[in-house]
Design an enzyme around this catalytic site. Structure first.
Site, mmCIF file in Angstrom:
data_model
loop_
_atom_site.group_PDB
_atom_site.id
_atom_site.type_symbol
_atom_site.label_atom_id
_atom_site.label_comp_id
_atom_site.label_asym_id
_atom_site.label_seq_id
_atom_site.Cartn_x
_atom_site.Cartn_y
_atom_site.Cartn_z
ATOM 1 N N LYS A 88 0.843 -1.203 0.000
ATOM 2 C CA LYS A 88 0.000 0.000 0.000
ATOM 3 C C LYS A 88 0.884 1.262 0.000
ATOM 4 O O LYS A 88 2.089 1.173 0.243
ATOM 5 C CB LYS A 88 -0.919 -0.043 1.234
ATOM 6 C CG LYS A 88 -1.981 -1.152 1.173
ATOM 7 C CD LYS A 88 -2.785 -1.207 2.479
ATOM 8 C CE LYS A 88 -3.908 -2.226 2.419
ATOM 9 N NZ LYS A 88 -4.576 -2.390 3.738
ATOM 10 N N ASN A 136 -1.529 -0.239 7.237
ATOM 11 C CA ASN A 136 -0.915 -1.512 7.626
ATOM 12 C C ASN A 136 -0.076 -2.130 6.507
ATOM 13 O O ASN A 136 0.112 -3.338 6.472
ATOM 14 C CB ASN A 136 -1.995 -2.472 8.132
ATOM 15 C CG ASN A 136 -3.096 -2.689 7.109
ATOM 16 O OD1 ASN A 136 -3.000 -2.239 5.979
ATOM 17 N ND2 ASN A 136 -4.139 -3.399 7.499
ATOM 18 N N HIS A 177 -1.961 -5.246 1.362
ATOM 19 C CA HIS A 177 -3.179 -6.022 1.134
ATOM 20 C C HIS A 177 -2.754 -7.413 0.706
ATOM 21 O O HIS A 177 -1.861 -7.549 -0.149
ATOM 22 C CB HIS A 177 -4.060 -5.429 0.033
ATOM 23 C CG HIS A 177 -5.098 -6.425 -0.413
ATOM 24 N ND1 HIS A 177 -6.240 -6.650 0.302
ATOM 25 C CD2 HIS A 177 -5.100 -7.319 -1.431
ATOM 26 C CE1 HIS A 177 -6.926 -7.636 -0.275
ATOM 27 N NE2 HIS A 177 -6.246 -8.064 -1.326
ATOM 28 N N ARG A 237 -0.575 -14.655 4.098
ATOM 29 C CA ARG A 237 -1.340 -14.061 5.225
ATOM 30 C C ARG A 237 -0.567 -14.212 6.540
ATOM 31 O O ARG A 237 -0.561 -13.316 7.376
ATOM 32 C CB ARG A 237 -2.719 -14.731 5.386
ATOM 33 C CG ARG A 237 -3.691 -14.533 4.239
ATOM 34 C CD ARG A 237 -4.331 -13.189 4.185
ATOM 35 N NE ARG A 237 -5.242 -12.884 5.269
ATOM 36 C CZ ARG A 237 -6.047 -11.813 5.271
ATOM 37 N NH1 ARG A 237 -6.062 -10.978 4.244
ATOM 38 N NH2 ARG A 237 -6.842 -11.570 6.281
ATOM 39 N N THR A 284 -4.718 -7.687 10.781
ATOM 40 C CA THR A 284 -5.058 -6.384 10.183
ATOM 41 C C THR A 284 -4.541 -5.168 10.958
ATOM 42 O O THR A 284 -4.074 -4.208 10.367
ATOM 43 C CB THR A 284 -6.594 -6.290 10.042
ATOM 44 O OG1 THR A 284 -7.047 -7.444 9.333
ATOM 45 C CG2 THR A 284 -7.015 -5.047 9.310
ATOM 46 N N ARG A 292 3.338 -6.613 9.306
ATOM 47 C CA ARG A 292 2.560 -5.555 9.968
ATOM 48 C C ARG A 292 2.955 -5.395 11.434
ATOM 49 O O ARG A 292 2.888 -4.297 11.991
ATOM 50 C CB ARG A 292 1.062 -5.878 9.862
ATOM 51 C CG ARG A 292 0.486 -5.676 8.452
ATOM 52 C CD ARG A 292 -0.859 -6.343 8.354
ATOM 53 N NE ARG A 292 -1.608 -5.990 7.141
ATOM 54 C CZ ARG A 292 -2.756 -6.558 6.804
ATOM 55 N NH1 ARG A 292 -3.287 -7.501 7.574
ATOM 56 N NH2 ARG A 292 -3.391 -6.193 5.706
ATOM 57 N N GLU A 348 -9.297 -11.100 -7.612
ATOM 58 C CA GLU A 348 -8.505 -9.879 -7.405
ATOM 59 C C GLU A 348 -7.374 -9.766 -8.428
ATOM 60 O O GLU A 348 -7.096 -8.671 -8.930
ATOM 61 C CB GLU A 348 -7.902 -9.874 -5.995
ATOM 62 C CG GLU A 348 -8.938 -9.665 -4.905
ATOM 63 C CD GLU A 348 -8.333 -9.702 -3.510
ATOM 64 O OE1 GLU A 348 -9.096 -9.558 -2.545
ATOM 65 O OE2 GLU A 348 -7.112 -9.894 -3.371
ATOM 66 N N TYR A 367 -12.231 -4.185 -3.568
ATOM 67 C CA TYR A 367 -12.810 -4.610 -2.282
ATOM 68 C C TYR A 367 -14.228 -5.161 -2.431
ATOM 69 O O TYR A 367 -14.637 -6.001 -1.635
ATOM 70 C CB TYR A 367 -12.755 -3.473 -1.253
ATOM 71 C CG TYR A 367 -11.359 -3.326 -0.660
ATOM 72 C CD1 TYR A 367 -10.853 -4.261 0.243
ATOM 73 C CD2 TYR A 367 -10.527 -2.278 -1.034
ATOM 74 C CE1 TYR A 367 -9.565 -4.158 0.761
ATOM 75 C CE2 TYR A 367 -9.234 -2.159 -0.518
ATOM 76 C CZ TYR A 367 -8.771 -3.101 0.383
ATOM 77 O OH TYR A 367 -7.497 -2.997 0.886
#
Ligand code: UDP
Ligand code: MG
Length: 201
Positions: free
Chosen positions: A14, A156, A159, A119, A125, A136, A170, A54
Site C-alpha cells: 500500500k 498496515n 493487502h 497471510r 489487520t 505488519r 482480485e 474490495y
C-alpha cells in the site's frame, strides 16, 4: 485440478509501504519463503479500481464491519457504527482515499498454500496487535482507535488476498493474463520434486 504448488495470491504494498521505503524489505520476506513472483507492477490506483477490488467479494463489507466491531468490543469499547455493512461502507470510503493516494506495488506470488503463507507472514489487520515477526507487526505502528479518531484507513502496509477464490478474482483486476509470467525457478526442484534425482553428479 491445478497442482497445489500453483496456488496464486495477490499482494499490494500500500502507499504507506512505498513511502516508508519498505518495498525491498517486504519483497525479501515473501521471496525467501520459496514462493515465486509471477507478476509485478508499480501503479497509482484509481478510486474505481480500489472500489472494484474490495467489492469483488460479496461478503467483504459485512465481514470487515464485524471484525472492527469485535475489536472494539474486546477492548470494552463501542464501535463508531451499529450495522456491520454500514461499518464496511465507512471503511471502504477511507480505503478508496488511502490506496489512491500514491503508487502501490502489485504482485502475484505463486506456490504451495500461497494465500495462507502470505497471510501468515503479513500478520493481522491492526498493526498494534499483529504478531511479532510479521510484516505488519514488525514494520509499522497504527491502531483502530488512532485511525478512527482521524477518520482514515488503518495504515498496515499490505493487502493480501483472504482465500484462493478471492485471489483469483482480485488478480484479474490488477493483471492481464499475459502479465502473469510462466517460468521455472531453479529452487523449485528442492521444494517440489518427488525424486530429487538431478542433484548428484
Ligand atoms: N480497515 C480500516 N478500518 C477498519 C478495518 C479495516 O481502515 O476498521 C482497512 C485496513 O487497511 C485493512 C483493509 O481495511 O487492511 C481491509 O480490511 P480487511 O478486513 O479485509 O483486512 P485485511 O484482509 O487487509 O487484513
Ligand atoms: Mg481482506
Amino acid at each position: 485440478m491445478n497442482h497445489r504448488s500453483k496456488e496464486k495470491t495477490l499482494v499490494l504494498i500500500k502507499p504507506d509501504g512505498v513511502q516508508r521505503a519498505l518495498i525491498g524489505e517486504i519483497i525479501r520476506r515473501y521471496e525467501r519463503t520459496g514462493l515465486k513472483l509471477v507478476g509485478l507492477k508499480f501503479v497509482i490506483p484509481t478510486v474505481e479500481m480500489v472500489e472494484k477490488h474490495y467489492l469483488i467479494d460479496d461478503g467483504w463489507l459485512e465481514s470487515v464491519g464485524k471484525k472492527t466491531k469485535a475489536s472494539y468490543e474486546k477492548k470494552g469499547q463501542k464501535a463508531p457504527f451499529d450495522d456491520p455493512v454500514e461499518g464496511g461502507k465507512w471503511v471502504l470510503e477511507k480505503l478508496k482515499k488511502f490506496l489512491s493516494a500514491g503508487p502501490v506495488v502489485a504482485m502475484v506470488w505463486q506456490g504451495n498454500e500461497a494465500v495462507g503463507i502470505v497471510r501468515k507472514i503479513t500478520g493481522g489487520t491492526e498493526p498494534l496487535s499483529s504478531d511479532v515477526g510479521t510484516i505488519r507487526g514488525d514494520l509499522t505502528l497504527d491502531s483502530y482507535p488512532l485511525a478512527d479518531t482521524d477518520n482514515r484507513a488503518v495504515r498496515n502496509l499490505i493487502h493480501a488476498s483472504g482465500n484462493s477464490e478471492e485471489a483469483e478474482k482480485e488478480i484479474k483486476i490488477w493483471f492481464k493474463e499475459n502479465e502473469i509470467i510462466k517460468y521455472r525457478l531453479v529452487q523449485e526442484t528442492i521444494l517440489y520434486d518427488v525424486n530429487l534425482d538431478s542433484i548428484k553428479e
